[in-house]
Enzyme design. Structure first.
Site, PDB file in Angstrom:
ATOM      1  N   GLY A   1      34.454  48.898  42.604  1.00  0.00           N
ATOM      2  CA  GLY A   1      34.967  47.555  42.399  1.00  0.00           C
ATOM      3  C   GLY A   1      33.828  46.593  42.151  1.00  0.00           C
ATOM      4  O   GLY A   1      32.678  46.863  42.496  1.00  0.00           O
TER       5      GLY A   1
ATOM      6  N   GLY B   1      33.116  42.151  41.913  1.00  0.00           N
ATOM      7  CA  GLY B   1      33.541  40.761  41.917  1.00  0.00           C
ATOM      8  C   GLY B   1      32.396  39.884  41.471  1.00  0.00           C
ATOM      9  O   GLY B   1      31.359  40.376  41.020  1.00  0.00           O
TER      10      GLY B   1
ATOM     11  N   ASP C   1      42.999  36.030  50.302  1.00  0.00           N
ATOM     12  CA  ASP C   1      42.838  36.693  48.996  1.00  0.00           C
ATOM     13  C   ASP C   1      43.561  38.033  48.995  1.00  0.00           C
ATOM     14  O   ASP C   1      43.075  39.018  48.428  1.00  0.00           O
ATOM     15  CB  ASP C   1      41.361  36.878  48.651  1.00  0.00           C
ATOM     16  CG  ASP C   1      41.128  37.109  47.151  1.00  0.00           C
ATOM     17  OD1 ASP C   1      41.974  36.669  46.340  1.00  0.00           O
ATOM     18  OD2 ASP C   1      40.118  37.729  46.788  1.00  0.00           O
TER      19      ASP C   1
END
Length: 279
Positions: free
Chosen positions: A40, A42, A158
């Site tokens: 992942g 971000g 979130d």
């Protein structure tokens, strides 16, 4: 789909506590073999799979920059570590194994969830959709993790399918909630107002800059449930402005066509969550 994150920097709501976890300054790479494939990414972090050299155990290494856009973000990273420590006994929250620090980064070594994101179960072209019984089990497990957070006056802020992982995919495993970088502690003495989160998952009170409560996370449970049941995102528009309008007016498609394979109790569950100003 729009995935842009909004963030209004504020240090209010951060846990101010001494950490139990030792932050090691040893060379992370001496103890772990890092795989090149990203799990992942971000704005401020990259997550990669790693393997402990001494045991062969698989983990997920989250690399967090200590400075972002010229600002010191170490307090927010320490807050995330503190939240993970607080949730250590909850099986629905990803487990923190250990922490390393370099000149520019802090590395969280986390439990590895081999099943990936439940977002993968929300895509329209999924060959084998999961049944409602499995969806109920997953939502119940998310709620179990969320209850533990809320009992400690912490809101995630979130929650989205990309931040809910699975211990395995075949067979369908158990939920692991991740990414507490935007989480905040609610204080009785002051109201918390922040503009943060991912556009299509924002609750109306976030857009309106109203006080945040635990109900903000429950809105996200409604969005996640809608996506798992219908393989569609309830509020996403052609652009961010349309998405904001859909959220503020709670424009949701509950048509028979969209919910043709969804039971009435499941539809009712979503409708009770996706409301403004919940009591």
């Amino acid at each position: 789909m729009s995935r842009r994150k909004l963030e209004n920097k504020s240090l209010s709501g951060l846990l101010a506590t001494s950490l139990q976890t030792q932050i090691k300054t040893d060379n992370f790479h001496n103890f772990y073999m890092l795989e090149s494939k990203e799990l992942g990414r971000g704005r401020c972090a990259v997550v990669r799979k790693c393997i402990a050299k001494s045991t062969g155990q698989e983990y997920a290494a989250k690399f967090l920059k200590k400075r972002r856009r010229g600002q010191d973000c170490k307090a927010e990273i320490l807050h995330e570590i503190a939240v993970l420590e607080l949730m250590k006994s909850n099986p629905r929250i990803v487990n923190l194994h250990e922490v390393y620090e370099t000149a520019n980064e802090i590395i969280l070594v986390l439990e590895y969830a081999a099943g990936g994101e439940i977002f993968d179960l929300c895509v329209p072209d999924l060959d084998d959709r999961i049944g409602e019984r499995d969806i109920i089990r997953l939502i119940r497990q998310i709620l179990e993790g969320l209850r533990c957070l809320h009992e400690n006056n912490i809101v995630h802020l979130d929650l989205k399918p990309q931040n809910i992982l699975l211990s395995s995919i075949n067979p369908l495993g158990d939920v692991k909630i991740v990414d507490f970088g935007m989480s905040r502690k609610l204080e009785n003495s002051s109201e918390l107002r922040q503009i943060m989160g991912t556009t299509e998952y924002l609750a109306p009170e976030i857009l309106n800059y109203d006080p945040i409560t635990t109900a903000t996370d429950m809105w996200n449970i409604g969005v996640i449930s809608y996506m798992l049941l219908t393989q569609e995102s309830p509020f996403v528009g052609a652009d961010n402005q349309e998405t904001y309008l859909n959220i503020s007016q709670v424009n949701v498609d509950y048509s028979e066509e969209t919910f043709s394979s969804v039971s009435q109790p499941a539809k009712d569950f979503v409708q009770k969550l996706l409301i403004k100003n919940p009591e």
